[in-house]
Design a protein around this motif. Structure first.
Motif, PDB file in Angstrom:
ATOM      1  N   LEU A   1       2.576  34.941   3.979  1.00 24.46           N
ATOM      2  CA  LEU A   1       3.705  35.345   4.517  1.00 24.46           C
ATOM      3  C   LEU A   1       4.187  36.644   3.968  1.00 24.46           C
ATOM      4  CD1 LEU A   1       5.907  32.139   3.566  1.00 24.46           C
ATOM      5  CD2 LEU A   1       5.300  32.945   5.828  1.00 24.46           C
ATOM      6  N   GLY A   2       3.799  37.208   2.988  1.00 26.85           N
ATOM      7  CA  GLY A   2       3.965  38.638   2.570  1.00 26.85           C
ATOM      8  C   GLY A   2       3.228  39.394   3.716  1.00 26.85           C
ATOM      9  N   GLU A   3       1.841  39.370   3.767  1.00 26.33           N
ATOM     10  CA  GLU A   3       1.031  40.051   4.680  1.00 26.33           C
ATOM     11  C   GLU A   3       1.516  39.836   6.139  1.00 26.33           C
ATOM     12  OE1 GLU A   3      -3.779  39.523   6.368  1.00 26.33           O
ATOM     13  OE2 GLU A   3      -2.938  38.757   4.343  1.00 26.33           O
ATOM     14  N   THR A   4       1.757  38.865   6.508  1.00 26.12           N
ATOM     15  CA  THR A   4       2.181  38.688   7.972  1.00 26.12           C
ATOM     16  C   THR A   4       3.630  39.389   8.227  1.00 26.12           C
ATOM     17  OG1 THR A   4       1.065  36.639   7.994  1.00 26.12           O
ATOM     18  CG2 THR A   4       2.596  36.794   9.599  1.00 26.12           C
TER      19      THR A   4
ATOM     20  N   ILE B   1      -6.087  30.069   3.420  1.00 20.05           N
ATOM     21  CA  ILE B   1      -5.233  29.562   4.097  1.00 20.05           C
ATOM     22  C   ILE B   1      -4.967  30.456   5.363  1.00 20.05           C
ATOM     23  CG2 ILE B   1      -2.792  28.844   4.270  1.00 20.05           C
ATOM     24  CD1 ILE B   1      -4.359  26.646   2.548  1.00 20.05           C
ATOM     25  N   GLY B   2      -5.400  30.226   6.469  1.00 21.44           N
ATOM     26  CA  GLY B   2      -5.320  30.961   7.735  1.00 21.44           C
ATOM     27  C   GLY B   2      -3.602  31.128   8.371  1.00 21.44           C
ATOM     28  N   GLY B   3      -2.874  30.164   8.206  1.00 26.07           N
ATOM     29  CA  GLY B   3      -1.791  29.789   8.894  1.00 26.07           C
ATOM     30  C   GLY B   3      -0.870  28.826   8.081  1.00 26.07           C
ATOM     31  N   MET B   4       0.421  28.956   8.483  1.00 28.70           N
ATOM     32  CA  MET B   4       1.278  27.951   8.097  1.00 28.70           C
ATOM     33  C   MET B   4       2.546  27.444   8.983  1.00 28.70           C
ATOM     34  SD  MET B   4       4.340  29.314   7.175  1.00 28.70           S
ATOM     35  CE  MET B   4       5.093  28.211   5.809  1.00 28.70           C
ATOM     36  N   GLY B   5       2.824  26.361   8.573  1.00 26.11           N
ATOM     37  CA  GLY B   5       4.252  25.937   9.760  1.00 26.11           C
ATOM     38  C   GLY B   5       5.063  25.150   8.814  1.00 26.11           C
ATOM     39  N   TYR B   6       6.282  25.353   9.214  1.00 24.00           N
ATOM     40  CA  TYR B   6       7.306  24.561   8.434  1.00 24.00           C
ATOM     41  C   TYR B   6       8.368  24.012   9.520  1.00 24.00           C
ATOM     42  CZ  TYR B   6      11.245  23.182   5.434  1.00 24.00           C
ATOM     43  OH  TYR B   6      12.339  22.561   4.821  1.00 24.00           O
TER      44      TYR B   6
ATOM     45  N   TYR C   1       3.393  30.799  10.875  1.00 22.18           N
ATOM     46  CA  TYR C   1       2.723  32.166  10.654  1.00 22.18           C
ATOM     47  C   TYR C   1       1.217  32.062  10.701  1.00 22.18           C
ATOM     48  CZ  TYR C   1       7.374  33.933   9.919  1.00 22.18           C
ATOM     49  OH  TYR C   1       8.829  34.070   9.995  1.00 22.18           O
ATOM     50  N   VAL C   2       0.537  32.929  11.250  1.00 30.22           N
ATOM     51  CA  VAL C   2      -0.937  33.116  11.085  1.00 30.22           C
ATOM     52  C   VAL C   2      -1.292  34.298  10.537  1.00 30.22           C
ATOM     53  CG1 VAL C   2      -2.938  32.881  12.396  1.00 30.22           C
ATOM     54  CG2 VAL C   2      -1.142  31.448  13.161  1.00 30.22           C
ATOM     55  N   ARG C   3      -2.132  34.689   9.609  1.00 27.54           N
ATOM     56  CA  ARG C   3      -2.440  35.885   9.192  1.00 27.54           C
ATOM     57  C   ARG C   3      -3.091  36.796  10.171  1.00 27.54           C
ATOM     58  NH1 ARG C   3      -4.010  36.438   4.192  1.00 27.54           N
ATOM     59  NH2 ARG C   3      -4.555  34.188   3.936  1.00 27.54           N
ATOM     60  N   PRO C   4      -2.439  38.113  10.192  1.00 28.16           N
ATOM     61  CA  PRO C   4      -2.890  38.870  11.367  1.00 28.16           C
ATOM     62  C   PRO C   4      -4.086  39.012  11.797  1.00 28.16           C
ATOM     63  CG  PRO C   4      -1.238  39.759   9.542  1.00 28.16           C
ATOM     64  CD  PRO C   4      -1.768  38.577   9.064  1.00 28.16           C
TER      65      PRO C   4
ATOM     66  N   GLY D   1      -2.251  29.186  15.637  1.00 27.91           N
ATOM     67  CA  GLY D   1      -0.610  28.932  15.699  1.00 27.91           C
ATOM     68  C   GLY D   1      -0.861  27.682  16.764  1.00 27.91           C
ATOM     69  N   ARG D   2      -1.474  27.608  17.580  1.00 27.89           N
ATOM     70  CA  ARG D   2      -1.190  26.518  18.648  1.00 27.89           C
ATOM     71  C   ARG D   2      -1.702  25.305  18.085  1.00 27.89           C
ATOM     72  NH1 ARG D   2      -5.819  27.282  21.770  1.00 27.89           N
ATOM     73  NH2 ARG D   2      -6.667  25.945  20.290  1.00 27.89           N
ATOM     74  N   ASP D   3      -2.434  25.316  17.219  1.00 26.04           N
ATOM     75  CA  ASP D   3      -2.800  24.082  16.451  1.00 26.04           C
ATOM     76  C   ASP D   3      -1.898  23.557  15.409  1.00 26.04           C
ATOM     77  OD1 ASP D   3      -5.130  23.948  17.810  1.00 26.04           O
ATOM     78  OD2 ASP D   3      -6.747  24.535  15.973  1.00 26.04           O
ATOM     79  N   LEU D   4      -1.515  24.636  14.887  1.00 24.62           N
ATOM     80  CA  LEU D   4      -0.133  24.205  13.793  1.00 24.62           C
ATOM     81  C   LEU D   4       0.963  23.603  14.530  1.00 24.62           C
ATOM     82  CD1 LEU D   4      -0.475  27.507  11.583  1.00 24.62           C
ATOM     83  CD2 LEU D   4      -0.822  25.235  10.746  1.00 24.62           C
ATOM     84  N   PHE D   5       1.380  24.338  15.507  1.00 18.14           N
ATOM     85  CA  PHE D   5       2.480  23.756  16.510  1.00 18.14           C
ATOM     86  C   PHE D   5       2.221  22.619  16.909  1.00 18.14           C
ATOM     87  CE2 PHE D   5       4.642  23.047  20.299  1.00 18.14           C
ATOM     88  CZ  PHE D   5       5.995  22.871  19.817  1.00 18.14           C
ATOM     89  N   ALA D   6       0.933  22.198  17.537  1.00 13.39           N
ATOM     90  CA  ALA D   6       0.593  20.905  18.131  1.00 13.39           C
ATOM     91  C   ALA D   6       0.721  19.763  16.892  1.00 13.39           C
ATOM     92  CB  ALA D   6      -1.094  21.081  18.792  1.00 13.39           C
ATOM     93  N   GLU D   7       0.381  20.143  15.787  1.00 20.24           N
ATOM     94  CA  GLU D   7       0.437  19.234  14.646  1.00 20.24           C
ATOM     95  C   GLU D   7       2.306  18.845  14.459  1.00 20.24           C
ATOM     96  OE1 GLU D   7      -0.054  16.303  11.717  1.00 20.24           O
ATOM     97  OE2 GLU D   7      -1.420  17.185  12.994  1.00 20.24           O
ATOM     98  N   LEU D   8       2.649  20.002  14.353  1.00 18.66           N
ATOM     99  CA  LEU D   8       4.409  19.848  13.899  1.00 18.66           C
ATOM    100  C   LEU D   8       5.103  19.151  15.178  1.00 18.66           C
ATOM    101  CD1 LEU D   8       4.887  23.240  12.415  1.00 18.66           C
ATOM    102  CD2 LEU D   8       5.173  21.068  10.982  1.00 18.66           C
TER     103      LEU D   8
END
Length: 167
Positions: free
Chosen positions: A19-22, A69-74, A91-94, A102-109
């Motif tokens: 999150l800091g990096e992104t 960890i390349g990305g996260m979603g909440y 968020y996905v690492r830049p 990001g698409r895969d994280l969203f598809a799960e959520l």
């Protein structure tokens, strides 16, 4: 190769670093590095992330390669809007953006809230990449919030929604 899984407490330091990096890559030019540091310290502390991890009616996921960890979603179910899931963070690492994480994280959520008919997200108005990402997922802009975030931040956002109704 990244796979999406439920986050655990052991992931929180890595999620915080991501999150800091992104946030610095995305928002330094808009708010300045000092303001981003302030927001990151407040919104993304391990304690704050742990509270989110433990919250009922929520999903906290990460994209994990086995090495990083390349990305996260909440997201959470709204307590104020009927049948609406709120996407709080995606968020996905830049260096890994535009690879489908990001698409895969969203598809799960979007599958985690079977009672939800809408998914809602708020986006910084100057974040053209995020706006394009959400529009590409089928979100439509439905409004604007002039005071997003905790404690009356004064930060504006654009409000987007996507229908989750199963066809």
């Amino acid at each position: 190769m990244y796979f999406v899984r439920t986050a655990g407490e052991r992931d929180l330091d890595k999620v915080r670093a991501l999150l800091g990096e992104t946030w610095h890559a995305t928002y330094d030019s808009l708010y300045g590095a000092a303001k981003v540091d302030e927001i990151h310290a407040s919104w993304h502390s391990v304690a704050t992330l742990k509270t989110r991890l433990e919250k009922k009616h929520s999903e906290f996921v990460v994209a994990d390669s086995g090495k990083e960890i390349g990305g996260m979603g909440y997201a959470t179910m709204s307590t104020e809007m009927a049948k609406t899931a709120l996407l709080h963070m995606l968020y996905v690492r830049p260096s890994l953006q535009r690879q489908g994480i990001g698409r895969d994280l969203f598809a799960e959520l979007e599958t985690c809230f079977p009672d939800a008919e809408l998914m809602r997200v708020e986006v910084e108005p100057e974040n053209a990449a995020a706006i394009a990402f959400y529009e590409g997922l089928g979100f439509d802009q439905v409004g604007r919030n002039e005071n997003a975030g905790p404690k009356q931040s004064g930060m504006p956002t654009l409000v987007f929604e996507k229908s989750l109704a199963q066809h």
